[in-house]
Design an enzyme around this catalytic site. Structure first.
Site, mmCIF file in Angstrom:
data_model
loop_
_atom_site.group_PDB
_atom_site.id
_atom_site.type_symbol
_atom_site.label_atom_id
_atom_site.label_comp_id
_atom_site.label_asym_id
_atom_site.label_seq_id
_atom_site.Cartn_x
_atom_site.Cartn_y
_atom_site.Cartn_z
ATOM 1 N N HIS A 1 0.206 -0.163 -10.407
ATOM 2 C CA HIS A 1 -0.524 -1.122 -9.582
ATOM 3 C C HIS A 1 -0.877 -2.363 -10.391
ATOM 4 O O HIS A 1 -2.044 -2.759 -10.514
ATOM 5 C CB HIS A 1 -1.789 -0.472 -9.009
ATOM 6 C CG HIS A 1 -2.275 -1.148 -7.754
ATOM 7 N ND1 HIS A 1 -3.078 -0.511 -6.847
ATOM 8 C CD2 HIS A 1 -2.088 -2.398 -7.260
ATOM 9 C CE1 HIS A 1 -3.357 -1.338 -5.846
ATOM 10 N NE2 HIS A 1 -2.758 -2.491 -6.081
ATOM 11 N N ARG B 1 0.855 -1.188 0.000
ATOM 12 C CA ARG B 1 0.000 0.000 0.000
ATOM 13 C C ARG B 1 0.887 1.232 0.000
ATOM 14 O O ARG B 1 1.875 1.305 0.741
ATOM 15 C CB ARG B 1 -0.919 0.015 1.233
ATOM 16 C CG ARG B 1 -2.000 -1.068 1.227
ATOM 17 C CD ARG B 1 -3.066 -0.783 0.182
ATOM 18 N NE ARG B 1 -4.165 -1.757 0.233
ATOM 19 C CZ ARG B 1 -4.231 -2.852 -0.522
ATOM 20 N NH1 ARG B 1 -3.240 -3.115 -1.360
ATOM 21 N NH2 ARG B 1 -5.276 -3.671 -0.456
ATOM 22 N N GLU C 1 -3.361 7.018 -5.228
ATOM 23 C CA GLU C 1 -3.211 5.854 -6.098
ATOM 24 C C GLU C 1 -2.530 6.211 -7.412
ATOM 25 O O GLU C 1 -1.714 5.449 -7.930
ATOM 26 C CB GLU C 1 -4.589 5.244 -6.363
ATOM 27 C CG GLU C 1 -4.589 4.037 -7.270
ATOM 28 C CD GLU C 1 -3.968 2.787 -6.633
ATOM 29 O OE1 GLU C 1 -3.650 1.843 -7.383
ATOM 30 O OE2 GLU C 1 -3.803 2.758 -5.400
#
Length: 336
Positions: free
Chosen positions: A294, A247, A275
């Site tokens: 990601h 994370r 993000e």
């Protein structure tokens, strides 16, 4: 035997490899699929009808949040199976309070993350990205030949694993097959368990200072937010690499950027906070940063593992067998 009813909720474009035609056929063998077109919201007339009829709800990425108001419209619901990673952020405690069984495919999603991490460790130790950049710039081998004589490579390098999560443990298993020295920081792991994992248990400061490569696999909790801050980053060896596939908010990003801009360390970053970094973020252009959007978790064909695990769990539930990947209410507080 009357088959239980099942509804699906996720982004339709994600079903291509999560639920292949073969997997949908397998699901249809153990449950009656109410509608093969997934729900993307729970407020429209079709979704309310499906929720009212469903005994099993199979969810995935993009599924709407399941709270008490949704469950009030799903009086027959007995099982939620999430065909993706963590269930955290998808269901609230009301599902458990209602006696609904909950399962997820986080174990299946852990496989590609561990594989990605292994590749990142190997490439980092061998300084593959540095070789690539020098070779592309020089279009000759004078400097890369000299670099090969430096103290680089993977033999007996020290890798620090932060967090013995399901992914962290898979990474440890993979690295144990190779010639690495492994350190672990996880307050929940005792000495005997660390011995069984064949790792050396150390505190975070020791791990940061001794590791050639640090890989993060801790959950994001209030107490782990920014656990990798300026003090921890300052402990890293010159030339060491930080890998983050967990994370983004585990790391103080401003402190990380400052340390990276000094040229002292390198980073392989698959997750950030926010993000998507600002368009002006230095992370996009620093030569000692390998930034990916990601992708360590299941993508493309890897998503089929998620669907397989979900269908298997539905099958076990229908047959009255224990779920292999059941999530309990108390698990929510320590999940990633």
């Amino acid at each position: 035997m009357t088959l239980p009813t099942v509804a699906i909720a996720m982004q339709p474009e994600r079903t291509r490899y999560v639920f292949t035609p073969e997997l949908l056929s397998r699901l249809g063998d153990v449950a009656r699929i109410l509608d093969r077109q997934p729900m993307t919201e729970f407020g429209d007339e079709r979704s309310q009808r499906l929720l009212g009829d469903a005994e099993i709800l199979v969810t995935g990425w993009g599924a709407p949040f399941i709270d008490a108001a949704v469950l009030a419209r799903a009086a027959r619901l007995r099982l939620i199976v999430h065909a993706a990673g963590t269930i955290k952020g998808l269901v609230d405690e009301s599902a458990f309070d209602a006696g609904i069984k909950v399962s997820h495919a986080a174990e299946a999603n852990a496989v590609p993350v561990a594989e990605f991490t292994l590749a990142a460790v190997i490439f980092s130790g061998k300084q593959v990205f540095r070789f690539r950049d020098i070779y592309a710039t020089d279009r000759g081998r004078e400097r890369t030949q000299v670099l090969q004589g430096e103290a680089i490579g993977n033999y007996r390098r020290t890798v620090g694993i932060v967090g013995a999560s399901r992914i962290g443990r898979r990474v440890i298993e993979l690295l144990r097959l190779l010639d690495y020295r492994l350190l672990l920081h996880d307050p929940l792991v005792g000495e005997s368990e660390a011995c069984a994992l064949k790792v050396e248990k150390v505190d975070l400061q020791t791990l940061m200072a001794r590791s050639d490569i640090v890989s993060l696999h801790a959950p994001l909790l209030p107490e782990t937010r920014h656990m990798i801050d300026a003090r921890q980053l300052a402990l890293m060896k010159d030339g060491a690499t930080l890998i983050n596939t967990a994370r983004g908010a585990l790391v103080d990003e401003a402190a990380l950027i400052e340390r990276l801009q000094s040229g002292a360390i390198n980073a392989v970053i698959d997750v950030t906070h926010p993000e998507i970094p600002e368009r002006s973020s230095p992370l996009y252009r620093m030569p000692n940063v390998f930034l990916t959007p990601h992708i360590a978790g299941a993508i493309g064909l890897e998503r089929t593992r998620l669907g397989e695990m979900a269908v298997d769990e539905v099958g076990r539930f229908v047959q009255g067998r224990p779920l292999l990947f059941e999530v309990c209410k108390q698990d929510l507080g320590r999940m990633a």
